[in-house]
Structure formats: structure tokens, C-alpha cells
Design a protein around this motif. Structure first.
Motif, PDB file in Angstrom:
ATOM      1  N   LYS A   1       7.287  -4.721   0.349  1.00  0.00           N
ATOM      2  CA  LYS A   1       7.019  -5.814   1.273  1.00  0.00           C
ATOM      3  C   LYS A   1       5.751  -5.556   2.092  1.00  0.00           C
ATOM      4  N   LEU A   2       5.527  -4.309   2.448  1.00  0.00           N
ATOM      5  CA  LEU A   2       4.338  -3.959   3.219  1.00  0.00           C
ATOM      6  C   LEU A   2       3.076  -4.425   2.498  1.00  0.00           C
TER       7      LEU A   2
ATOM      8  N   SER B   1       2.617  -6.992   0.767  1.00  0.00           N
ATOM      9  CA  SER B   1       2.413  -8.434   0.869  1.00  0.00           C
ATOM     10  C   SER B   1       1.642  -8.824   2.127  1.00  0.00           C
ATOM     11  N   GLU B   2       1.512  -7.904   3.059  1.00  0.00           N
ATOM     12  CA  GLU B   2       0.773  -8.188   4.286  1.00  0.00           C
ATOM     13  C   GLU B   2      -0.739  -8.116   4.088  1.00  0.00           C
ATOM     14  N   PHE B   3      -1.165  -7.621   2.943  1.00  0.00           N
ATOM     15  CA  PHE B   3      -2.584  -7.493   2.659  1.00  0.00           C
ATOM     16  C   PHE B   3      -3.013  -8.601   1.704  1.00  0.00           C
TER      17      PHE B   3
ATOM     18  N   SER C   1      -4.548 -10.364  -1.552  1.00  0.00           N
ATOM     19  CA  SER C   1      -4.556  -9.907  -2.936  1.00  0.00           C
ATOM     20  C   SER C   1      -5.964  -9.447  -3.302  1.00  0.00           C
TER      21      SER C   1
END
Length: 129
Positions: free
Chosen positions: A6-7, A9-11, A13
């Protein structure tokens, strides 16, 4: 089960063009092909990074064969956590493999000595050969 990545997904793509620009900026004017591309003795150019777009049908087939032993449902988001085992004692190696698989590894790589590959008893002089 919660998403272990999940971490990530904070960045944003990543894409090759963005990566290439950052790499070229870091080179401060030095030529990308001379600094980051390796020329193999057989004439092939080894790129510093590859994407799925770089795969041809033969490469995709090789990848499928090499990863065929890992069930897709067992690899969360496509990741495979593989542990290398090289210990010459089968009992020690078996215990270590079981421990790894019980604690998060999804596959193993087993590297055998020459004698073990030939099905012979391993003498002390052959360990690791």
C-alpha cells in the motif's frame, strides 16, 4: 489480507521516459550510452533498466517457464520472495527451506554441489565445488 505494498501506491507511477530524464540529469551532460549502457564482448548492449516493452515473445516464454513453479495466487501483486540455499547437508537445508517458506518466502533456489547434481555422496573435498 491487507495490501502489503500500500505504501507504494502513495507514489506516482513510474515510466521509462521519466526515469531516463532523471538518469540523464544525474549524468550532468555525460552521454547516457557511454556511462550507463554496457557493451558485452559478444556485441550486445546491456541497458541499465528494462521494461515489459523490451521483451520479445521468446523472452516472455522464458520468463513464463522460469516462473511456472510459482502459483499466481501465491504471489501478492506479482512479487516472488525467493531464498537461495547452498548448504551441502540435506537435513540442514531442508530445515532452513521449511523455515523460510513458513516465514514469508514464496519460493527457493537450490544450488547443488557437483557431486550432489550427479547423485554421489559429497566428500569434504567436494563441498561447494
Amino acid at each position: 489480507m491487507s495490501d502489503p505494498l500500500k505504501l507504494a501506491s502513495e507514489f506516482p507511477s513510474a515510466d521509462y521516459a521519466s526515469w531516463r530524464k532523471l538518469a540523464e540529469d544525474a549524468l550532468k551532460g555525460a552521454p547516457f550510452d557511454k556511462k550507463l549502457v554496457t557493451r558485452a564482448r559478444d556485441g550486445f548492449s546491456v541497458q541499465p533498466i528494462y521494461t515489459l516493452d523490451d521483451q520479445d515473445d521468446a523472452t516472455r516464454l522464458i520468463h513464463e517457464v522460469l516462473t511456472a513453479t510459482v502459483e499466481p495466487r501465491e504471489t501478492v501483486t506479482g512479487w516472488d520472495i525467493r531464498q537461495l540455499h547452498t548448504h551441502p547437508d540435506p537435513k540442514v537445508t531442508n530445515a532452513a527451506i521449511l523455515d523460510d517458506l513458513e516465514n514469508g518466502a514464496t519460493s527457493i533456489t537450490l544450488k547443488l554441489d557437483a557431486a550432489a547434481r550427479q547423485g554421489r555422496e559429497i566428500s569434504s573435498g567436494e563441498v561447494g565445488v
